[in-house]
Design an enzyme around this catalytic site. Structure first.
Site, short mmCIF file in Angstrom:
data_model
loop_
_atom_site.label_atom_id
_atom_site.label_comp_id
_atom_site.label_asym_id
_atom_site.label_seq_id
_atom_site.Cartn_x
_atom_site.Cartn_y
_atom_site.Cartn_z
N SER A 90 0.84 -1.19 0.00
CA SER A 90 0.00 0.00 0.00
C SER A 90 0.88 1.26 0.00
O SER A 90 1.66 1.45 -0.93
CB SER A 90 -0.96 -0.05 1.19
OG SER A 90 -1.97 0.91 1.06
N ASN A 114 -0.28 -4.21 -3.63
CA ASN A 114 -1.49 -3.40 -3.47
C ASN A 114 -1.18 -1.92 -3.65
O ASN A 114 -1.57 -1.07 -2.84
CB ASN A 114 -2.14 -3.67 -2.12
CG ASN A 114 -2.51 -5.12 -1.92
OD1 ASN A 114 -1.68 -5.91 -1.46
ND2 ASN A 114 -3.71 -5.51 -2.29
N HIS A 232 -7.21 -6.17 -0.15
CA HIS A 232 -6.13 -5.25 0.21
C HIS A 232 -5.14 -5.83 1.22
O HIS A 232 -3.96 -5.49 1.18
CB HIS A 232 -6.72 -3.95 0.77
CG HIS A 232 -5.71 -2.85 0.88
ND1 HIS A 232 -5.15 -2.26 -0.24
CD2 HIS A 232 -5.14 -2.24 1.95
CE1 HIS A 232 -4.29 -1.32 0.14
NE2 HIS A 232 -4.26 -1.29 1.47
#
Length: 253
Positions: A90, A114, A232
Site C-alpha cells: 500500500s 497493493n 487489500h
C-alpha cells in the site's frame, strides 16, 4: 499465523524487526499498520535473507515526526548500509518504488504490493473524502470493512488493534499523503531498471489489477501477478500466496 508483537531494534531513529541472515530485504507496511503485518513473510523470508521490517513514523514503535514519501525513503537509505530488496504494501509500496528512484544502484529489486497508480476521478474523490473525515473521532470499522468485509478473523482483529493504537496525528498525516498521491510517475516506472513485481488481489477495488498490469508494462523489468480472491490485506489474509509470489523475485537478485 499469529500476529504477536515482536521485539524491536533501533535503526537510526526507526523502530524495526530484524530476523535472519543473508542478502538484505526491507519490508514497509501501509497506513495504520505496523511491522507485525509482515509476520508471515518475516518468518518465511528470514530463512534465507536478512529481513528488516520498518515501522513508519508514528506507527508501531517509531516516534512520529513529519515526513513525506521522499523523506521517508531518504531516511531509510541513510539508515541501511549496502544493497537491499525493497518490498512495500500500500503506502509502503510507494516508498519502495521511491527508494529505487533515489538509489537505483543500491536497490536490487522492488515489490509493490497493493499499489495505487493513476486513480480514476471517482476513486480520487473517495480517498480524499476519507482523508478529510479523519478530523473526527477515530472509528476503524469502515476501514476494516473495506479491507476484510464483515466476517470476523484473527487478521481483522489484529488490524483493529493496530488502528486503535496508532498515533491519530500520524495516521492522519500518513493517510493524507497517501490520498494526495497518484502513485509513481510514468517516468519513474520507465526508469525502474531493477526487477520489479507488482502484486495485488483479484478482488482489490482500490489497488486494482489493472493498475498493477499498467505499472508492470511501464517498468523495463516489470512483472504483474494477481492473487485470486484476495483483496487489500493479502500479505495477512493470503500470506502463503504472497510469500510464494515474492520468492522468485528474491531468487533473481
Amino acid at each position: 499465523m499469529t500476529w504477536t508483537t515482536r521485539p524491536r531494534s533501533d535503526l537510526s531513529g526507526l523502530a524495526c524487526i530484524r530476523a535472519g541472515d543473508g542478502p538484505q530485504v526491507v519490508l514497509l507496511h501501509g497506513v495504520g499498520l505496523r511491522s507485525e503485518a509482515w509476520n508471515a513473510q518475516i518468518d518465511a523470508l528470514s530463512a534465507t535473507h536478512s529481513v528488516i521490517a520498518i515501522d513508519m513514523p508514528g506507527h508501531g514503535e517509531t516516534p512520529f515526526t513529519d515526513f513525506t514519501i521522499e523523506t521517508q525513503a531518504a531516511q531509510i537509505l541513510r539508515a541501511i548500509d549496502g544493497p537491499f530488496t525493497a518490498i512495500g504494501h500500500s503506502m509502503g509500496a510507494m516508498i519502495a518504488v521511491e527508494l529505487a528512484r533515489q538509489a537505483p544502484t543500491r536497490i536490487k529489486a522492488v515489490a509493490a504490493l497493493n499499489a495505487i497508480f493513476e486513480r480514476t476521478p471517482e476513486a480520487h474523490q473517495a480517498v480524499q473524502s476519507r482523508a478529510a473525515s479523519l478530523d473526527g473521532p477515530s472509528n476503524p470499522a469502515p476501514t476494516l470493512d473495506r479491507w476484510f468485509g464483515y466476517t470476523p478473523s484473527p487478521e481483522r482483529t489484529a488490524c483493529e488493534t493496530w488502528l486503535r493504537d496508532v498515533d491519530p496525528a500520524a495516521y492522519k498525516h500518513a493517510y493524507t499523503l497517501f490520498a494526495a498521491s497518484n502513485g509513481p510517475s510514468r517516468n519513474t516506472l520507465r526508469t525502474l531498471f531493477c526487477p520489479a513485481l507488482f502484486l495485488t488481489g483479484g478482488d482489490e477495488p482500490n489497488s486494482t489489477p489493472k493498475m498493477s498490469h499498467t505499472m508492470a508494462a511501464l517498468a523495463p523489468k516489470g512483472r504483474a501477478e494477481i492473487i485470486r480472491n484476495a483483496a487489500h490485506m493479502m500479505p495477512m489474509t493470503h500470506a502463503t500466496y504472497t510469500t510464494n509470489a515474492l520468492k522468485p523475485l528474491l531468487e533473481r537478485t
